[in-house]
Design a protein around this motif. Structure first.
Motif, short mmCIF file in Angstrom:
data_model
loop_
_atom_site.label_atom_id
_atom_site.label_comp_id
_atom_site.label_asym_id
_atom_site.label_seq_id
_atom_site.Cartn_x
_atom_site.Cartn_y
_atom_site.Cartn_z
N GLU A 4 -52.61 -56.80 -26.84
CA GLU A 4 -51.58 -56.61 -26.19
C GLU A 4 -51.64 -57.74 -24.99
OE1 GLU A 4 -51.88 -52.52 -24.49
OE2 GLU A 4 -51.40 -51.62 -26.50
N SER A 5 -52.50 -58.56 -24.94
CA SER A 5 -52.68 -59.73 -23.98
C SER A 5 -51.88 -61.06 -24.30
CB SER A 5 -54.01 -60.02 -23.37
OG SER A 5 -54.77 -60.46 -24.71
N LEU A 6 -51.40 -60.86 -25.71
CA LEU A 6 -51.06 -62.06 -26.42
C LEU A 6 -49.50 -61.81 -26.98
CD1 LEU A 6 -53.98 -63.11 -28.45
CD2 LEU A 6 -53.31 -64.43 -26.25
N ALA A 7 -48.70 -62.97 -26.61
CA ALA A 7 -47.60 -63.00 -27.40
C ALA A 7 -47.68 -63.44 -28.58
CB ALA A 7 -46.51 -63.83 -26.67
N VAL A 65 -37.76 -53.68 -33.35
CA VAL A 65 -37.58 -52.76 -32.26
C VAL A 65 -37.63 -53.08 -31.03
CG1 VAL A 65 -37.87 -50.73 -33.56
CG2 VAL A 65 -39.95 -51.87 -32.72
N ALA A 66 -36.88 -52.91 -30.04
CA ALA A 66 -37.03 -53.57 -28.81
C ALA A 66 -36.43 -52.52 -27.66
CB ALA A 66 -36.07 -54.73 -28.66
N GLY A 67 -37.19 -52.61 -26.56
CA GLY A 67 -36.76 -51.89 -25.44
C GLY A 67 -37.92 -51.02 -24.76
N GLU A 68 -37.68 -50.16 -23.67
CA GLU A 68 -38.82 -49.67 -22.74
C GLU A 68 -39.68 -48.81 -23.76
OE1 GLU A 68 -37.50 -46.20 -20.22
OE2 GLU A 68 -38.34 -47.79 -18.72
N GLN A 69 -39.24 -48.08 -24.91
CA GLN A 69 -40.04 -47.27 -25.46
C GLN A 69 -40.65 -48.18 -26.90
OE1 GLN A 69 -40.88 -44.21 -24.48
NE2 GLN A 69 -39.75 -44.82 -22.69
N ALA A 70 -40.29 -49.19 -26.96
CA ALA A 70 -40.79 -49.93 -28.37
C ALA A 70 -42.33 -49.99 -28.44
CB ALA A 70 -40.14 -51.51 -28.21
N ARG A 92 -45.68 -58.73 -32.64
CA ARG A 92 -45.32 -58.75 -31.04
C ARG A 92 -44.94 -59.74 -30.31
NH1 ARG A 92 -47.83 -58.97 -26.20
NH2 ARG A 92 -47.80 -57.57 -24.72
N TYR A 93 -43.67 -59.95 -30.07
CA TYR A 93 -43.20 -61.06 -29.58
C TYR A 93 -43.42 -60.79 -27.77
CZ TYR A 93 -40.90 -62.61 -33.43
OH TYR A 93 -40.58 -63.01 -35.02
N THR A 94 -43.01 -59.88 -27.23
CA THR A 94 -43.21 -59.41 -25.95
C THR A 94 -43.76 -58.04 -25.98
OG1 THR A 94 -41.06 -58.42 -25.44
CG2 THR A 94 -41.31 -60.98 -25.46
N PRO A 95 -44.11 -57.33 -24.65
CA PRO A 95 -44.69 -56.05 -24.68
C PRO A 95 -43.53 -55.07 -24.97
CG PRO A 95 -45.45 -57.09 -22.81
CD PRO A 95 -44.51 -58.11 -23.24
N ASP A 96 -42.24 -55.36 -25.17
CA ASP A 96 -41.22 -54.54 -25.53
C ASP A 96 -40.26 -55.01 -26.56
OD1 ASP A 96 -39.89 -56.45 -24.07
OD2 ASP A 96 -38.73 -54.88 -22.73
N ARG A 97 -40.83 -56.00 -27.42
CA ARG A 97 -39.81 -56.57 -28.54
C ARG A 97 -41.08 -56.61 -29.70
NH1 ARG A 97 -37.43 -61.12 -30.56
NH2 ARG A 97 -38.39 -62.53 -29.06
N PHE A 98 -40.74 -56.10 -30.85
CA PHE A 98 -41.53 -56.17 -32.09
C PHE A 98 -40.68 -56.29 -33.52
CE2 PHE A 98 -43.45 -53.83 -28.95
CZ PHE A 98 -45.12 -53.98 -28.84
#
Length: 382
Positions: A196-199, A174-179, A212-218
Motif C-alpha cells: 500500500e506504500s507503492l504505486a 475499479v476506482a473510487g472511494e470504496q475501491a 494498484r495504480y493509486t490508493p483508489d484505482r486498481f
C-alpha cells in the motif's frame, strides 16, 4: 464488508480447468476467440453499449461521469491490449529497448515505460508487469500488432518470443472511494502482498493479477473463464461505467497514453514520463537514449504536459493543436489525451510550450478558439 463467500467463489474460479482436456494449438485459438466473443456478449447482457469493441456506457455517459466523482466504478478495459515477452533473454532484450529500468520490475512491482524511435520520439508507452517468468506490456489494443512486429525485428538471435496475448486476458478496473476496501476483501488471503506504500504494486493469484495504480484505482487482469464471475462480484459494490470514466481518472492523475494519433510527436519528458518513473537515466542504451539524455542534462526541454479543461460542445480529439497568445498563429502544443467532463466540455492532457504557461491565453484548435484553462497535476513539473 463483503461476505466470506466472495473469496470462496474466487478460490473456486481461480482453480478452474478445462475439464482436464489437453487442448491443441488450434483448439486453444478457437477457445480464446470464442470466450472473448462470450465476454462481449456478457457485457451486453449487463446493458453495455459497445462500439468498436470499446464500452461507451451502461445506459448514460454523463450520469456515469458524475457518479465517478464520488462513487466507486467498475470499468471494462478492453481498449487496452497486452504483449507477452518471454524467453531466457527477455529481460535483457527489454532493457535494451524500453526507456524504463526493466530490472526494477518484479512480480510485485510494475513500472511505466516507453518505446521510442532512434530520434527519441515515443511510439508507445506501457505499463510493464512481470507474471511468473514472462513480461506483460500493456498499451492501447490497436497498437499491439504494429509494436509487436517492430520489436520482433530486433530479436535477431536472442532467446525471446513476443506475442499479442490480448485475447487471452480480460482487463477490468475499479476506482473510487470504496475501491481499496473492495480489492482488500477480494484478495484477503494475500492482502499483505499488495504494498500500500507503492504505486504500481502488483499481486498475483493463479489466474488473476491486480495492479494498484493509486490508493483508489486498481486493475484486474484475469483469465477469460474467470472474468464473468469476477465482474458479477465487483458490480455488486461498484457501478459499471464506460471507458471515459477511467480515462478521466488517468488524465487527472497525469498518466499519458500515446495513441495512433500522437505517435512520434513527443520525447518521453514532454509527456512527463520521467516524472512518473517511466525513464531511467542510469541504465544503458535503448532507441533514442542519446537524445533523451541530452535533453535532460542540457536543460533543453521546451514543452511539458499539463492538465487542462476546455469548455466546448465540439468534439476534442487526441492530436488536436493548441495555440497561444504569445505565439499568435503558430501552434504551441498538442492534445495528448481527452475525456468528457461531468461539468460539460472536456478534461485534457496537453503538451504545451512551458514559457507560455505564465502568460496564459491557450486555445484549442485555432487562435482565439475555445480556451484551455490550466489545472494542477498531482506531481510537480519542476
Amino acid at each position: 464488508m463483503l461476505p466470506i463467500i466472495v473469496w470462496q467463489h474466487l478460490t473456486v474460479m481461480f482453480c478452474f480447468k478445462l475439464n482436464g482436456r489437453i487442448i491443441s494449438i488450434l483448439d486453444s485459438f478457437c477457445y480464446i476467440i470464442f470466450m472473448q466473443e462470450s465476454w462481449r456478449n456478457f457485457l451486453q447482457t449487463q446493458h453495455a453499449v459497445i462500439e468498436n469493441d470499446h464500452v461507451i456506457h451502461f445506459g448514460g455517459l454523463m450520469a456515469e461521469l458524475k457518479h465517478a466523482q464520488t462513487g466507486t466504478i467498475l470499468v471494462d478495459l478492453s481498449h487496452y491490449g497486452l504483449l507477452e515477452v518471454s524467453g531466457a533473454d527477455a529481460q535483457k532484450f527489454l532493457q535494451g529497448q524500453l526507456s524504463c529500468d526493466v530490472s526494477a520490475v518484479n512480480i510485485n512491482q510494475a513500472q511505466y515505460g516507453s518505446y521510442c524511435t532512434p530520434k527519441g520520439r515515443v511510439l508507445v508507452n506501457f505499463t510493464v508487469l512481470k507474471k511468473n517468468s514472462d513480461w506483460l506490456l500493456q498499451c492501447p489494443v490497436d497498437l499491439c500488432t504494429p509494436i509487436q512486429k517492430r520489436l520482433s525485428m530486433f530479436v535477431l538471435r536472442s532467446k525471446v518470443e513476443i506475442k499479442d496475448c490480448s485475447e487471452q486476458w480480460v482487463r477490468m478496473g475499479v476506482a473510487g472511494e470504496q475501491a481499496g476496501m473492495l480489492v482488500e476483501q477480494v484478495i484477503a488471503p494475500t492482502k499483505s502482498d499488495l504494498d500500500e506504500s507503492l504505486a504500481l504494486s502488483v499481486v498475483h493469484s493463479a489466474h488473476t493479477s491486480i495492479v494498484r495504480y493509486t490508493p483508489d484505482r486498481f486493475e484486474f487482469i484475469t483469465s477469460v473463464e474467470d472474468a464473468q464471475k469476477l465482474w458479477r462480484i465487483l458490480s455488486e459494490y461498484a457501478r459499471p461505467t464506460g471507458a471515459a470514466s477511467w480515462r478521466r481518472r488517468e488524465i487527472h492523475e497525469g498518466i499519458p497514453v500515446i495513441s495512433a494519433a500522437t505517435q512520434e510527436q513527443f520525447l518521453p519528458q514532454m509527456i512527463n514520463l520521467d516524472l512518473i518513473g517511466g525513464v531511467s537515466f542510469k541504465k544503458g542504451c535503448y532507441p533514442g537514449q542519446e537524445i533523451v539524455a541530452r535533453t535532460q542534462y542540457l536543460g533543453k526541454l521546451k514543452r511539458r504536459m499539463y492538465l487542462a479543461k476546455i469548455a466546448t460542445h465540439e468534439v476534442v480529439a487526441e492530436g488536436d493543436e493548441v495555440f497561444c497568445t504569445e505565439m499568435q498563429d503558430q501552434s504551441c502544443g498538442t492534445i495528448v489525451n481527452v475525456a468528457p467532463s461531468p461539468a460539460g466540455g472536456y478534461d485534457v492532457l496537453a503538451v504545451i510550450q512551458q514559457s507560455s504557461v505564465t502568460t496564459g491565453g491557450f486555445y484549442w484548435k485555432k487562435p482565439k478558439g475555445p480556451e484551455l484553462i490550466i489545472g494542477t497535476l498531482p506531481y510537480s513539473l519542476l
